[in-house]
Scaffold this active site. Structure first.
Site, PDB file in Angstrom:
ATOM      1  N   GLY A 117     -65.459   2.008  36.938  1.00  0.00           N
ATOM      2  CA  GLY A 117     -65.700   2.568  35.612  1.00  0.00           C
ATOM      3  C   GLY A 117     -65.243   4.003  35.501  1.00  0.00           C
ATOM      4  O   GLY A 117     -65.139   4.554  34.407  1.00  0.00           O
ATOM      5  N   ARG A 118     -65.024   4.617  36.650  1.00  0.00           N
ATOM      6  CA  ARG A 118     -64.547   6.002  36.623  1.00  0.00           C
ATOM      7  C   ARG A 118     -63.705   6.306  37.854  1.00  0.00           C
ATOM      8  O   ARG A 118     -63.762   7.416  38.394  1.00  0.00           O
ATOM      9  CB  ARG A 118     -65.716   6.964  36.524  1.00  0.00           C
ATOM     10  CG  ARG A 118     -66.792   6.708  37.564  1.00  0.00           C
ATOM     11  CD  ARG A 118     -67.749   7.834  37.579  1.00  0.00           C
ATOM     12  NE  ARG A 118     -68.905   7.514  38.389  1.00  0.00           N
ATOM     13  CZ  ARG A 118     -69.857   8.372  38.641  1.00  0.00           C
ATOM     14  NH1 ARG A 118     -69.785   9.587  38.159  1.00  0.00           N
ATOM     15  NH2 ARG A 118     -70.875   8.025  39.381  1.00  0.00           N
ATOM     16  N   ASP A 147     -72.270  -3.531  45.383  1.00  0.00           N
ATOM     17  CA  ASP A 147     -71.012  -2.934  44.909  1.00  0.00           C
ATOM     18  C   ASP A 147     -70.730  -1.614  45.615  1.00  0.00           C
ATOM     19  O   ASP A 147     -69.642  -1.055  45.453  1.00  0.00           O
ATOM     20  CB  ASP A 147     -71.036  -2.732  43.387  1.00  0.00           C
ATOM     21  CG  ASP A 147     -72.270  -1.988  42.915  1.00  0.00           C
ATOM     22  OD1 ASP A 147     -73.386  -2.467  43.186  1.00  0.00           O
ATOM     23  OD2 ASP A 147     -72.129  -0.926  42.297  1.00  0.00           O
ATOM     24  N   ASN A 148     -71.684  -1.119  46.383  1.00  0.00           N
ATOM     25  CA  ASN A 148     -71.468   0.112  47.150  1.00  0.00           C
ATOM     26  C   ASN A 148     -71.296  -0.166  48.637  1.00  0.00           C
ATOM     27  O   ASN A 148     -71.347   0.753  49.451  1.00  0.00           O
ATOM     28  CB  ASN A 148     -72.640   1.080  46.943  1.00  0.00           C
ATOM     29  CG  ASN A 148     -72.702   1.605  45.514  1.00  0.00           C
ATOM     30  OD1 ASN A 148     -71.684   1.618  44.815  1.00  0.00           O
ATOM     31  ND2 ASN A 148     -73.867   2.021  45.081  1.00  0.00           N
ATOM     32  N   ASP A 208     -68.933   7.433  30.356  1.00  0.00           N
ATOM     33  CA  ASP A 208     -67.823   8.287  29.941  1.00  0.00           C
ATOM     34  C   ASP A 208     -66.653   8.352  30.921  1.00  0.00           C
ATOM     35  O   ASP A 208     -65.655   9.022  30.656  1.00  0.00           O
ATOM     36  CB  ASP A 208     -68.331   9.705  29.656  1.00  0.00           C
ATOM     37  CG  ASP A 208     -69.049  10.312  30.859  1.00  0.00           C
ATOM     38  OD1 ASP A 208     -68.967   9.736  31.964  1.00  0.00           O
ATOM     39  OD2 ASP A 208     -69.696  11.362  30.685  1.00  0.00           O
ATOM     40  N   GLY A 209     -66.797   7.698  32.073  1.00  0.00           N
ATOM     41  CA  GLY A 209     -65.692   7.718  33.031  1.00  0.00           C
ATOM     42  C   GLY A 209     -65.544   9.024  33.791  1.00  0.00           C
ATOM     43  O   GLY A 209     -64.598   9.201  34.553  1.00  0.00           O
ATOM     44  N   LYS A 227     -61.745   9.919  41.472  1.00  0.00           N
ATOM     45  CA  LYS A 227     -63.049   9.517  40.928  1.00  0.00           C
ATOM     46  C   LYS A 227     -63.449  10.519  39.854  1.00  0.00           C
ATOM     47  O   LYS A 227     -63.511  11.714  40.130  1.00  0.00           O
ATOM     48  CB  LYS A 227     -64.094   9.482  42.050  1.00  0.00           C
ATOM     49  CG  LYS A 227     -65.482   9.035  41.597  1.00  0.00           C
ATOM     50  CD  LYS A 227     -66.377   8.765  42.780  1.00  0.00           C
ATOM     51  CE  LYS A 227     -67.790   8.395  42.350  1.00  0.00           C
ATOM     52  NZ  LYS A 227     -68.641   8.118  43.513  1.00  0.00           N
ATOM     53  N   GLY A 284     -67.004  -2.932  38.282  1.00  0.00           N
ATOM     54  CA  GLY A 284     -65.621  -2.451  38.382  1.00  0.00           C
ATOM     55  C   GLY A 284     -65.540  -0.940  38.396  1.00  0.00           C
ATOM     56  O   GLY A 284     -66.528  -0.237  38.198  1.00  0.00           O
ATOM     57  N   ARG A 287     -60.545  10.598  46.797  1.00  0.00           N
ATOM     58  CA  ARG A 287     -61.054   9.913  47.994  1.00  0.00           C
ATOM     59  C   ARG A 287     -59.906   9.212  48.725  1.00  0.00           C
ATOM     60  O   ARG A 287     -58.926   8.796  48.099  1.00  0.00           O
ATOM     61  CB  ARG A 287     -62.104   8.866  47.608  1.00  0.00           C
ATOM     62  CG  ARG A 287     -63.238   9.424  46.781  1.00  0.00           C
ATOM     63  CD  ARG A 287     -64.445   8.513  46.790  1.00  0.00           C
ATOM     64  NE  ARG A 287     -64.278   7.284  46.017  1.00  0.00           N
ATOM     65  CZ  ARG A 287     -65.284   6.466  45.738  1.00  0.00           C
ATOM     66  NH1 ARG A 287     -66.517   6.730  46.172  1.00  0.00           N
ATOM     67  NH2 ARG A 287     -65.081   5.366  45.034  1.00  0.00           N
TER      68      ARG A 287
END
Ligand code: AMP
Ligand code: MG
Length: 503
Positions: free
Chosen positions: A101-102, A260-261, A133-134, A121, A99, A184
């Site tokens: 995460g950042r 995931d990319n 840490d995001g 992002k 997911g 983005r």
């Protein structure tokens, strides 16, 4: 009477109004939460071309409000920020839930090219951050910013980057670095892994909702086919094939082709330890953390195919038997890759027609570059300037620029004889071929050493080199004397550069 100019007015920040089509999906798809505030933000870099995509007036970037908005400190009208859930196969193994995460999806903007998603992002942790840490550091944000815009200018399908906002906020990686937020833009950030997440949970209803969302929002023409979900898989396979052909032709390595990319729209997504080829080496591994070379340059087509099988399996419940879904991938991916790669390589070589034997010629060309470790970008750009015919006794002089790239100049001469014979076969005319070749063979690509030197200066607060690089890479096919330093092969210190997943 002249027709009135129909130029749509450029928007101010205040007149951008976001929708939230992803936010309208059921709660299982995302978590709503605001970005975390970023202390003392400042503008580091801004892309006018990306701003134009959303009709934003570039003058807006000079306002303090712009910095506040794209730092995540202030919301645009209509923004309903959320982090999306997805899963993924990382280095070949199922990782379960990942997911955003950042990343915070702010919402979507209506544009003449359709609605575009706007995403921050590095704007702080989300429920999907796990132990991280995001945040994103300035280094990786600038790499993604520059490469997104460079790839777009090269004609490679990609997500876009609007701006980088920096901050003195310390972020701990191998060393202490500082935080940045990258904005983005893409029609969608849905990944193969988004489908995998719901397939893994055996949540067929959500899987169907997601497939319907992608079809209705981005591929409405597939709705009218006999079996829309099969058509969707075939469409993804075809576009992914074309995308990877672009990567191979331009000499781009992604470095982390985890599922995931992988974009469901066939865009280059999630720039990390990427690289452009310098001296040609098909086995090159650009990601320092990729011990076994899973994502080596030459492996990219095979890995994309593997990733598509994973997507095919995830779509299985909507389509039918796994063998059928994989057959759909087989029918679409390789043919699309082959056709696009042949086309792009012919263009690079100055060939207009397709002839039997061209694949072998391209293969032999790459084999020669591999053996001689010739700089990939400079080889093709230098080739543009060579004449299509030349007297034998003139060759040493007229071909000098290309021969100088080779340790074994006779190997270059032998290859040139084959190339000229191939040009002759289609009656190639220099006056037409050379400009076409210059438009297909970039003078400038974002080599790691270029990004690295711009980043070093940026860390000291000098963003001049970032701006110069962006200015150069937005027109990579133009000869720009003021940017001549960016066309040089890597300096000696660059051989020690390593890039890992850490970002
Ligand atoms: P990546 O390797 O950047 O594609 O990221 C893989 C996964 O790790 C994604 O779910 C990211 O959101 C997450 N991730 C990577 N870096 C961070 C970070 N600094 N904080 C939170 N999540 C992260
Ligand atoms: Mg990622």
């Amino acid at each position: 009477m002249n027709a009135p100019l129909t130029r749509s007015p450029l928007s101010s920040l205040e007149s951008l109004c976001l929708g939230s089509r992803y936010g309208r999906l059921p709660g299982a798809f995302h978590t709503r939460l605001p970005p975390s505030p970023l202390p003392s933000p400042h503008l580091v870099a801004f892309s006018e071309e990306a701003a134009a995509l959303i009709g934003l007036d570039p003058q807006e970037a000079t306002r303090p409000e712009f910095v506040e908005v794209f730092a995540g400190n202030r919301l645009l009208a209509g923004a309903e920020p959320l982090a999306a859930v997805y899963g993924g196969h990382q280095f070949g193994s199922w990782s379960g839930r990942l997911g955003d995460g950042r990343a915070h999806l702010l919402g979507d903007i209506d544009t003449p090219q359709g609605r575009l998603d706007l995403q921050l992002k590095g704007a702080g942790p989300t429920p999907y951050s796990r132990f991280a840490d995001g945040r994103a550091v300035l280094r990786s944000s600038l790499r993604e910013f520059l490469c997104s815009e460079a790839m777009a200018a090269l004609g490679v399908p990609t997500t876009r980057a609007l701006c980088v906002i920096g901050s003195p906020l310390p972020v701990q990686r191998e060393q202490t670095e500082t935080a940045a937020v990258l904005t983005r833009i893409a029609p969608s950030f849905v990944r193969f892994g988004t489908f995998e997440y719901f397939a893994d949970k055996e949540d067929v209803a959500s899987l169907r909702t997601l497939a319907d969302h992608v079809i209705d929002q981005f591929r409405p023409q597939l709705r009218d086919t006999v079996r829309p979900f099969e058509s969707l898989l075939a469409d993804v396979a075809q576009r992914t094939g074309e995308l990877i052909a672009h990567w191979q032709a331009v000499g781009f390595m992604h470095g982390v082709m985890n599922t995931d990319n992988m974009s469901i729209l066939g865009l280059t997504l999630d720039y990390g330890p990427f690289a452009f080829m310098d001296a040609f080496d098909a086995g090159r591994i650009c990601n320092h953390s990729d011990t076994y070379g899973r994502y080596a340059f030459r492996a990219q087509p095979r890995i994309a195919n593997w990733n598509l099988y994973v997507l095919a399996d995830a779509l299985g419940p909507l389509i039918g038997h796994p063998d059928l879904t994989r057959t759909l991938v087989d029918a679409a991916f390789q043919p699309a890759f082959d056709a696009q790669f042949s086309l792009l390589m012919r263009r690079r070589l100055g060939l207009v027609q397709a002839h039997p034997g061209d694949e072998d010629f391209v293969g032999a060309t790459l084999g020669l570059l591999q053996l001689q470790r010739v700089d990939y970008t400079n080889f093709f750009r230098t080739l543009c300037e060579l004449p299509g015919t030349v007297e034998r006794e003139q060759r040493a002089v007229r071909d000098a620029a290309l021969r100088d790239l080779f340790a074994d100049r006779e190997a270059c001469d032998a290859w040139l004889i084959g190339w000229r014979a191939r040009l002759a076969r289609e009656g190639s005319v220099d006056a037409r071929r050379q400009p076409a070749m210059r438009a297909a063979n970039p003078r400038y690509v974002l080599r790691n050493w270029m990004a690295e030197s711009a980043i070093r200066r940026a860390r000291e607060g000098d963003f001049g080199e970032v701006h110069a690089l962006l200015d150069c890479l937005r027109r990579p096919f133009d000869e720009r004397p003021e940017h001549a330093r960016f066309a040089a092969p890597p300096p000696d210190w660059a051989s020690a550069l390593t890039v890992s997943c850490s970002s």
